[in-house]
Design an enzyme around this catalytic site. Sequence first.
Site, PDB file in Angstrom:
ATOM      1  N   ASN A  83     -14.044   0.918  -6.931  1.00  0.00           N
ATOM      2  CA  ASN A  83     -15.055   1.838  -6.392  1.00  0.00           C
ATOM      3  C   ASN A  83     -15.865   2.583  -7.431  1.00  0.00           C
ATOM      4  O   ASN A  83     -16.348   3.683  -7.154  1.00  0.00           O
ATOM      5  CB  ASN A  83     -14.370   2.887  -5.510  1.00  0.00           C
ATOM      6  CG  ASN A  83     -13.711   2.278  -4.301  1.00  0.00           C
ATOM      7  OD1 ASN A  83     -14.116   1.222  -3.847  1.00  0.00           O
ATOM      8  ND2 ASN A  83     -12.715   2.951  -3.789  1.00  0.00           N
ATOM      9  N   ASP A 103       0.843  -1.199   0.000  1.00  0.00           N
ATOM     10  CA  ASP A 103       0.000   0.000   0.000  1.00  0.00           C
ATOM     11  C   ASP A 103       0.879   1.250   0.000  1.00  0.00           C
ATOM     12  O   ASP A 103       2.014   1.218  -0.488  1.00  0.00           O
ATOM     13  CB  ASP A 103      -0.919  -0.069   1.249  1.00  0.00           C
ATOM     14  CG  ASP A 103      -2.258   0.610   1.030  1.00  0.00           C
ATOM     15  OD1 ASP A 103      -2.262   1.849   0.899  1.00  0.00           O
ATOM     16  OD2 ASP A 103      -3.294  -0.088   0.967  1.00  0.00           O
ATOM     17  N   SER A 156     -11.254  -0.595  -0.633  1.00  0.00           N
ATOM     18  CA  SER A 156      -9.966  -0.605   0.071  1.00  0.00           C
ATOM     19  C   SER A 156     -10.131  -0.970   1.530  1.00  0.00           C
ATOM     20  O   SER A 156      -9.218  -1.549   2.132  1.00  0.00           O
ATOM     21  CB  SER A 156      -9.320   0.785   0.026  1.00  0.00           C
ATOM     22  OG  SER A 156      -8.514   0.930  -1.101  1.00  0.00           O
ATOM     23  N   HIS A 182      -3.631   6.302   3.537  1.00  0.00           N
ATOM     24  CA  HIS A 182      -4.407   5.116   3.150  1.00  0.00           C
ATOM     25  C   HIS A 182      -3.877   3.819   3.769  1.00  0.00           C
ATOM     26  O   HIS A 182      -4.617   3.041   4.383  1.00  0.00           O
ATOM     27  CB  HIS A 182      -4.394   5.032   1.617  1.00  0.00           C
ATOM     28  CG  HIS A 182      -5.239   3.964   1.015  1.00  0.00           C
ATOM     29  ND1 HIS A 182      -4.767   2.684   0.781  1.00  0.00           N
ATOM     30  CD2 HIS A 182      -6.515   3.967   0.590  1.00  0.00           C
ATOM     31  CE1 HIS A 182      -5.724   1.957   0.227  1.00  0.00           C
ATOM     32  NE2 HIS A 182      -6.803   2.713   0.103  1.00  0.00           N
TER      33      HIS A 182
END
Length: 474
Positions: A331, A174, A408, A238
């Site tokens: 998304n 990530d 996520s 994130h």
Amino acid sequence: MRVRHVVCLVFYIAITSACNVSNEGSTSLSSSSCLRDGGPVTKKPPLPNFFKSFDLPKVFDIVPLISPLNLPQKFFWKKDSEFVVIRYPRCSQQLASHLKLDRDVSFEELKNYFYGDNCLASISPEISLHTLAVTNDPEYTNQTHLTSLHATEAYNFLYGPSGPTSQVTIAIIDSGVDIDHEDFSGNLWVNSNETAGNSVDDDHNGYVDDVNGYNFASNTANPRPQAWPAPNTGGESHGTHVAGLAAAKADNSKGIAGVMGKNIKIMSLNVFGATAGASTTNIINAIYYAIDNGADIINLSLGGYGVSESIFQALKNAAASGVMVFAAAGNDGSLLDDGHFILPASYAQSIMGVLSVGATDDNDGKIAWFSNYSSRYVEIASSGTHSGNNGLKSTLPGNSYGFKQGTSMATPVAAGVAAWAISYLKSLGVTPTPMLVEQFLQETSDTVPDLYGKVSRGQRLNLLSLVNKIGDCF
Ligand SMILES: [Ca+2]
Ligand SMILES: [Ca+2]
Ligand SMILES: [Ca+2]
Ligand SMILES: [Ca+2]
């Protein structure tokens, strides 16, 4: 264990009579029907044999662009075109590397270059992948996804002093994890064969000073987030949020509890560095790093539309090496199909042990407004938001906490559930192969009519059913 017996009854009535409840605590498995299509499951099979010879068929993954027939049939890749090149382990310790053309190159020339070099396993177009969270607004303190997973009903077993104690390592591929966060203390993976800060690759794994992970984008040993430039400023938080959902320390009187809040170690593999896009080269190297350095699970809360044979091979090699992978479905609130194919999640349906994750809303249990969907390409759903909170609560850099939503977020919730299965199976003496764990997750999910056509078999994860079924089966 008391709580578990109570909920076991609920599970038994609600789900199936396939498991032999009286079998609990015995050393043999009397029925192979505990998993619908998993075949016989034996106790204590041999430990997996880890090795570095991956299955890497030679693949030229470059398709010539189709041009109108009235043009000369000569195809050129323009100067500055980018590719990911995979080299066989015998030729290079770092499998994936980035190739940028310094001039125009014809299709034939590229093909000859590839087939003329025995060290090259594959070449694919370079694709930039992005994190899959949508905007958030921190204001509440409850963790609604734990209620949705029925985890709170077995709190003592899952988060208290009882329950399984086998350790699980999760690689968070990530934007980096704030490894100094108070709620990760004690839950960080440590490469014990590496000495920090001596500029030496002490364990000869190809990475210098990689004590808690690595930053593949900036090629440094610091796995923490790096600031992203505008307009994505702050987006680098994130990875810290993702890590907390799966693995923030439980039962420490601080912050939140990860779905797998104890007996878990976070390996932070930063593939974004100081930008909002991650190259497939960095992601592939991070996947192989996780495999080689002892991860049980890889979390990929990132995606981009396209295909990549090199990513496909990396995912297959992870599962074959005993590492389970979770990938976010995306998304855009759209249907995934052969023509709307998201990397890496859309490959999951063809690999046992690699799962694509869609998001549900804790407010009503239905598919979240943003989640991509498909009865084929989305294999499982879990909480990815609470629409009343605009997200799920988790850790943010600098000892803070806040809300984010997206597939996520659903992905580390699912990965946390899998971590339970792996820890519990290990503690029972059963080898938790990715294939076996995928079967357990699918068999113990709730079937939700509202999710038909959105997620394979309308399945939403249920942690309580999972731990009860494993307890019943072994
Ligand atoms: Ca090293
Ligand atoms: Ca060192
Ligand atoms: Ca905590
Ligand atoms: Ca799968």
